[in-house]
Design a protein around this motif. Sequence first.
Motif, mmCIF file in Angstrom:
data_model
loop_
_atom_site.group_PDB
_atom_site.id
_atom_site.type_symbol
_atom_site.label_atom_id
_atom_site.label_comp_id
_atom_site.label_asym_id
_atom_site.label_seq_id
_atom_site.Cartn_x
_atom_site.Cartn_y
_atom_site.Cartn_z
ATOM 1 N N GLU A 4 -9.142 7.301 14.169
ATOM 2 C CA GLU A 4 -7.983 6.386 14.190
ATOM 3 C C GLU A 4 -8.059 5.289 13.118
ATOM 4 O O GLU A 4 -7.080 4.596 12.864
ATOM 5 C CB GLU A 4 -7.817 5.755 15.578
ATOM 6 N N ALA A 5 -9.200 5.134 12.478
ATOM 7 C CA ALA A 5 -9.354 4.105 11.443
ATOM 8 C C ALA A 5 -8.594 4.516 10.178
ATOM 9 O O ALA A 5 -8.561 5.696 9.827
ATOM 10 C CB ALA A 5 -10.830 3.884 11.123
ATOM 11 N N PRO A 6 -8.014 3.559 9.455
ATOM 12 C CA PRO A 6 -7.271 3.897 8.239
ATOM 13 C C PRO A 6 -8.154 4.186 7.031
ATOM 14 O O PRO A 6 -7.672 4.674 6.018
ATOM 15 C CB PRO A 6 -6.418 2.656 7.997
ATOM 16 N N ILE A 7 -9.440 3.873 7.133
ATOM 17 C CA ILE A 7 -10.382 4.131 6.046
ATOM 18 C C ILE A 7 -11.632 4.785 6.623
ATOM 19 O O ILE A 7 -11.870 4.729 7.826
ATOM 20 C CB ILE A 7 -10.769 2.838 5.279
ATOM 21 N N ALA A 8 -12.411 5.407 5.767
ATOM 22 C CA ALA A 8 -13.689 5.961 6.186
ATOM 23 C C ALA A 8 -14.715 4.831 6.232
ATOM 24 O O ALA A 8 -14.717 3.952 5.367
ATOM 25 C CB ALA A 8 -14.143 7.046 5.209
ATOM 26 N N THR B 36 4.434 -6.399 -2.696
ATOM 27 C CA THR B 36 3.119 -5.763 -2.582
ATOM 28 C C THR B 36 3.236 -4.285 -2.222
ATOM 29 O O THR B 36 2.539 -3.443 -2.803
ATOM 30 C CB THR B 36 2.250 -6.510 -1.549
ATOM 31 N N ALA B 37 4.092 -3.942 -1.273
ATOM 32 C CA ALA B 37 4.249 -2.541 -0.869
ATOM 33 C C ALA B 37 4.763 -1.701 -2.044
ATOM 34 O O ALA B 37 4.239 -0.614 -2.314
ATOM 35 C CB ALA B 37 5.177 -2.426 0.331
ATOM 36 N N ALA B 38 5.767 -2.192 -2.748
ATOM 37 C CA ALA B 38 6.333 -1.459 -3.886
ATOM 38 C C ALA B 38 5.294 -1.293 -4.992
ATOM 39 O O ALA B 38 5.187 -0.216 -5.595
ATOM 40 C CB ALA B 38 7.566 -2.181 -4.420
ATOM 41 N N GLN B 39 4.537 -2.335 -5.261
ATOM 42 C CA GLN B 39 3.510 -2.250 -6.298
ATOM 43 C C GLN B 39 2.406 -1.266 -5.900
ATOM 44 O O GLN B 39 1.918 -0.492 -6.727
ATOM 45 C CB GLN B 39 2.933 -3.637 -6.593
ATOM 46 N N THR B 40 2.023 -1.269 -4.638
ATOM 47 C CA THR B 40 1.006 -0.329 -4.164
ATOM 48 C C THR B 40 1.505 1.104 -4.307
ATOM 49 O O THR B 40 0.775 1.979 -4.793
ATOM 50 C CB THR B 40 0.627 -0.631 -2.700
ATOM 51 N N ARG B 41 2.746 1.363 -3.905
ATOM 52 C CA ARG B 41 3.327 2.714 -4.049
ATOM 53 C C ARG B 41 3.301 3.156 -5.521
ATOM 54 O O ARG B 41 2.943 4.292 -5.833
ATOM 55 C CB ARG B 41 4.768 2.737 -3.549
ATOM 56 N N SER B 42 3.693 2.256 -6.405
ATOM 57 C CA SER B 42 3.725 2.553 -7.833
ATOM 58 C C SER B 42 2.330 2.919 -8.341
ATOM 59 O O SER B 42 2.152 3.911 -9.060
ATOM 60 C CB SER B 42 4.262 1.336 -8.604
ATOM 61 N N MET C 205 -0.993 -1.999 3.166
ATOM 62 C CA MET C 205 -1.317 -0.960 4.142
ATOM 63 C C MET C 205 -0.129 -0.044 4.418
ATOM 64 O O MET C 205 -0.314 1.157 4.643
ATOM 65 C CB MET C 205 -1.818 -1.572 5.448
ATOM 66 N N SER C 206 1.090 -0.576 4.407
ATOM 67 C CA SER C 206 2.250 0.281 4.681
ATOM 68 C C SER C 206 2.364 1.369 3.615
ATOM 69 O O SER C 206 2.634 2.528 3.935
ATOM 70 C CB SER C 206 3.533 -0.542 4.779
ATOM 71 N N ALA C 207 2.134 1.029 2.362
ATOM 72 C CA ALA C 207 2.182 2.027 1.281
ATOM 73 C C ALA C 207 0.950 2.927 1.313
ATOM 74 O O ALA C 207 1.056 4.144 1.098
ATOM 75 C CB ALA C 207 2.305 1.330 -0.066
#
Length: 155
Positions: A25-29, A66-72, A113-115
Amino acid sequence: MAVLVCLSLAGAAHAQAVRRVGPAEAPIAAAVEVPAGTRTVYVSGNTPDVVDASAPAGGVARYGDTAAQTRSELAKIEKQLAALGMGLGDVVMMRVFLVAPPGAQRMDFAGMMSAYREKFGTAAQPNKPARATMQVAGLVDPGWLVEIEVTAARK
């Protein structure tokens, strides 16, 4: 000769894969183990593409939130890895540098995190990297809120 072929095949059969450790369930290893002999690629820090060329240079509006930049940046990293025969599922380590948006005292971790969750730990791409996320005072362009670098590995 036959013995050499058999030994060679036996070695290939015992080749270890990259191993990711941590709660599902964790978002990262929590950790990623990369066995010896694995091909490793280091991708330099990526910065966002311009989303609004009419916005003033040096402003966040030029690059998005931040979300848009992360997606990019994740899209750019995905293309860079594809050119090397790899993908986001091969990312074993990620370093994310975040700047607080104008008027905020803290980084927009939720936006990042959303991206991130759109690309990692999904049904289509279940692999998750080990990751460090940190707030920094600034990046080269004052409009940049995010910089991401990754290490990818594939047997």
